[in-house]
Write an enzyme that holds these catalytic residues in place. Structure first.
Site, short mmCIF file in Angstrom:
data_model
loop_
_atom_site.label_atom_id
_atom_site.label_comp_id
_atom_site.label_asym_id
_atom_site.label_seq_id
_atom_site.Cartn_x
_atom_site.Cartn_y
_atom_site.Cartn_z
N ASP A 26 28.86 19.62 53.68
CA ASP A 26 28.40 20.23 52.87
C ASP A 26 28.65 20.41 51.69
O ASP A 26 30.16 20.89 51.59
CB ASP A 26 27.66 21.63 53.06
CG ASP A 26 26.61 21.52 52.11
OD1 ASP A 26 26.04 21.56 52.06
OD2 ASP A 26 25.87 22.27 54.10
N SER A 79 20.69 21.48 50.46
CA SER A 79 20.94 20.96 51.87
C SER A 79 19.76 21.55 53.15
O SER A 79 19.60 21.28 54.00
CB SER A 79 21.53 22.57 52.39
OG SER A 79 22.93 22.48 51.51
N ASP A 169 22.32 25.60 39.11
CA ASP A 169 21.29 25.17 39.47
C ASP A 169 21.37 24.68 38.10
O ASP A 169 20.67 23.17 38.09
CB ASP A 169 19.84 24.96 40.04
CG ASP A 169 20.58 25.40 41.55
OD1 ASP A 169 20.87 25.39 42.02
OD2 ASP A 169 19.48 26.32 41.97
N ARG A 284 11.80 26.72 47.69
CA ARG A 284 12.79 26.38 48.61
C ARG A 284 13.48 27.77 49.47
O ARG A 284 12.48 28.83 48.81
CB ARG A 284 13.95 26.39 47.97
CG ARG A 284 15.62 26.48 49.06
CD ARG A 284 16.52 25.42 48.13
NE ARG A 284 17.55 25.60 48.66
CZ ARG A 284 18.95 25.32 48.24
NH1 ARG A 284 19.09 24.57 47.27
NH2 ARG A 284 19.85 26.08 49.39
N LYS A 359 25.22 28.92 56.23
CA LYS A 359 25.15 27.23 57.05
C LYS A 359 24.27 27.32 58.09
O LYS A 359 23.80 25.92 58.75
CB LYS A 359 25.92 25.97 56.30
CG LYS A 359 26.00 25.81 54.64
CD LYS A 359 25.19 24.94 54.05
CE LYS A 359 25.39 24.89 52.60
NZ LYS A 359 24.24 25.13 51.45
N ASP A 428 30.10 23.39 49.40
CA ASP A 428 28.79 23.38 48.59
C ASP A 428 29.25 25.07 48.10
O ASP A 428 28.73 25.08 46.62
CB ASP A 428 28.08 23.28 49.25
CG ASP A 428 26.43 23.03 48.99
OD1 ASP A 428 26.73 22.91 47.81
OD2 ASP A 428 25.57 24.43 49.89
N HIS A 432 29.76 25.85 44.28
CA HIS A 432 28.57 26.49 43.74
C HIS A 432 29.21 27.67 42.39
O HIS A 432 28.82 28.59 41.79
CB HIS A 432 27.85 27.25 44.57
CG HIS A 432 26.40 26.30 44.61
ND1 HIS A 432 25.82 26.23 44.44
CD2 HIS A 432 25.90 26.39 45.86
CE1 HIS A 432 25.09 25.03 44.63
NE2 HIS A 432 25.11 24.91 45.86
N ASP A 469 25.39 16.71 53.24
CA ASP A 469 24.02 16.81 53.09
C ASP A 469 23.97 16.50 51.32
O ASP A 469 22.21 16.25 51.02
CB ASP A 469 23.72 17.71 53.18
CG ASP A 469 24.79 18.92 52.83
OD1 ASP A 469 25.32 18.17 52.40
OD2 ASP A 469 24.31 19.72 52.70
N HIS A 470 24.90 16.26 50.13
CA HIS A 470 24.16 16.11 49.21
C HIS A 470 26.12 16.55 48.53
O HIS A 470 26.58 17.11 49.10
CB HIS A 470 23.37 17.20 48.56
CG HIS A 470 23.64 18.57 48.62
ND1 HIS A 470 24.68 19.39 48.24
CD2 HIS A 470 23.61 19.54 49.65
CE1 HIS A 470 25.00 20.73 48.58
NE2 HIS A 470 23.68 20.62 49.25
N HIS A 499 24.88 21.18 42.21
CA HIS A 499 24.73 20.29 43.23
C HIS A 499 24.46 18.94 42.16
O HIS A 499 24.36 19.19 41.12
CB HIS A 499 23.48 19.98 44.38
CG HIS A 499 23.29 21.00 45.24
ND1 HIS A 499 21.81 20.95 46.23
CD2 HIS A 499 23.89 21.86 45.41
CE1 HIS A 499 22.34 22.08 46.72
NE2 HIS A 499 23.46 23.30 46.23
#
Length: 557
Positions: A26, A79, A169, A284, A359, A428, A432, A469-470, A499
């Site tokens: 992730d 994700s 973000d 989301r 996750k 991930d 963050h 996933d990203h 991300h």
């Protein structure tokens, strides 16, 4: 459903029976090496060996924008949409794109969800709760702006907005500009005769937006401010609130404490009351599900709500299709059917899926097309390892990578499963936090976990597929147009916590991989949705004809 042919054809050049390990790293993108690329800085010998070992078995694929159903190439992957694409094998319009369509066409205002909240406009207040940001991962400011105008046009007379500041973000500190923009928009509505203002706020990681039932205290702090009109800080305006709270030591947009806006009599201007309408504006799902339960469930015991107002509540989207939560929503969700997991169950494939709490839903719920639970309890086993709670992830950057890899190793060595699927969250979740040193540790831990799983694959003569996933951990600094680190007004580097738009790696291998299997080079822009057909092929089957094409080919010697 009865007319669907669930039987997968056997692949003419690949054999069945070899166990397949599917490993999702992730937040693990591919980017130029420098000191802010934590994957490059970290010791990652396992992933390095996959990249350097066999070039025909390693490639890059897209994990953002239209490749995962998002509107433009400027939209970062996340994700949820990433795992939807990985599991479904097709690209579905997602989140922001669905909302954009509904707003642009006006369909949103004719839908059942909007009609439901509109019933409160004559005598009640319309409340919007959500992330105030242009990050495009959970919500978008421009969608809120359109929703405010559209609601006013459709009869809303009194509007209150409960903001959650971002800084995750998008850049930390950007909250001030977003609040100023929103207050101008609300002032324009006031000129048109609508009573519109910001009522409360707080930082997204401290107020309302918890996920996977990690910390209900986060949701309670939001409830107290939004519903009860109670918070430790009171201000006359939201701009004043955000500016002053950001002056506190170690303050950040993500963790601003809850505040309420009060009038000249020190009374909260917008508590949620009986007869009001409430909309959570995030598209989301993961960080809106818990607050949705608080508004939706009459029988609720996660915290003392003190007062449970009788409101008309709707989500921007439905956040959990299996739980039907919320029961009302403004925009219909993507109808993701016939996912790879369902096909494999119908063909007798035994699957083990595992991650830690933060996750776990991604390798189960999102992988299966936003569907809770197993397709078959006889053929599938899902294991959730509890995540650390009460701390930020940079405090324990190794997270549960070791425990996840141990579970995967044991599942592989048990020979009970045909597919073992895991998500390693470290890159991930620690990325963050913006803590570069901790993210380096996180990447090393994830690499060590991959090594343990690949060693087990080696022992049973299996196959592996490693991907992500990203992006996130591969670039931890905001950059200017020339690609150099961007500085703030004090000359300090601006840390990137979001991300990225980076492509992600995918690697295949293992002793069970037939000689001659390699990645194709004739696909123009392969992305995450191509992985499902690839995975099905590696298990010895032909994928459904309408899946995005496989990434592999078999070259006979």
């Amino acid at each position: 459903m009865g007319s669907i042919d669930w039987k997968l054809a056997d692949h003419p050049k690949l054999e069945k029976g070899k166990p397949l390990a599917v490993i999702i790293l992730d937040g693990w993108g591919e980017e130029k090496p420098d000191q802010y690329n934590c994957i490059h800085v970290a010791e990652t010998p396992t992933m390095d060996s996959l990249k350097k070992g066999a070039p025909e078995k390693w490639m890059l694929i897209k994990a953002h924008g239209p490749a995962v159903g998002l509107p433009t190439e400027d939209d970062m992957g996340n994700s949820e949409v990433g795992h939807n694409a990985l599991g479904a094998g097709r690209i579905f319009a997602q989140g922001a794109k669905l909302v954009d369509y509904a707003l642009e066409s006006g369909k949103l205002y004719n839908g059942e969800g909007f009609k439901y909240i509109k019933e409160c406009f004559e005598t009640g207040t319309l409340h919007f709760i959500g992330l105030l940001s242009d990050g495009g991962v959970h919500s978008r400011l421009d969608q809120l702006q359109l929703l405010l105008k559209g609601s006013a046009r459709n009869g809303a007379k009194r509007i209150r907005v409960h903001i959650l500041t971002d800084g995750r973000d998008c850049l930390d500190g950007s909250s001030v500009g977003f609040v100023e923009t929103l207050e101008k928009d609300l002032a324009e509505l006031c000129k048109e005769g609508v009573d519109a203002q910001i009522a409360s706020g707080g930082g997204r990681m401290y107020v309302t937006m918890d996920r996977y039932e990690n910390d209900w205290g986060v949701v309670k702090r939001g409830w107290d401010a939004q519903v009860l009109g109670e918070a430790p800080y009171k201000f006359k305006s939201a701009v004043e609130a955000v500016k002053k709270l950001r002056q506190e030591p170690k303050a950040s947009d993500q963790y601003l404490p809850p505040f309420v806006i009060v009038d000249e009599n020190n009374k909260a201007v917008g508590p949620i009351l009986d007869g009001d309408a409430v909309v959570t504006i995030n598209f989301r799902a993961d960080r809106m599900t818990m607050v949705a339960k608080a508004f939706e469930y009459e029988d609720f015991d996660k915290f003392d709500r003190v007062r449970y107002p009788k409101v008309h509540y709707a989500g921007m989207l439905q956040y959990d299709g299996e739980l039907k939560l919320p029961s009302r929503y403004l925009v219909n969700p993507p109808d993701i059917d016939r996912t790879s997991g369902e096909y494999l169950v119908h063909n007798g494939v035994r699957t083990f899926a595992c991650s830690e709490t933060v996750k776990f839903g991604h390798v189960t719920f999102f992988w299966n097309g936003n569907r809770s639970g197993c397709f078959s309890k006889e053929l599938e086993e899902y294991v959730e390892i509890p995540s650390d709670s009460g701390i930020t992830f940079n405090v324990q950057p190794k997270m549960k990578a070791l425990e996840i890899s141990e579970k995967a190793r044991d599942a592989i060595l048990s020979r009970k499963f045909d597919q073992v699927r895991v998500n390693l969250p470290n890159g991930d979740m620690v990325g963050h936090t913006g803590d570069i040193e901790a993210t380096v540790v996180a990447c090393k831990a994830a690499d060590e976990a991959v090594k343990m799983i690949l060693d087990a694959v080696e022992q049973v003569g299996g196959i592996y597929l490693v991907t992500a996933d990203h992006g996130n951990a591969e670039d931890m600094v905001k950059r200017n147009k020339t690609g150099k680190p961007q500085l703030d007004k004090d000359g300090n580097i601006q840390i990137l916590t979001s991300h990225t738009l980076s492509p992600v790696p995918i690697a295949i291998g293992g002793p069970g991989l037939k000689e001659g299997v390699r990645f194709r080079n004739d696909l123009k822009q392969p992305g995450l949705a191509n992985v499902a057909a690839t995975m099905i092929n590696l298990m010895g089957f032909e994928a459904p004809s309408d899946y995005e094409p496989t990434l592999i080919e078999v070259v006979e010697n």
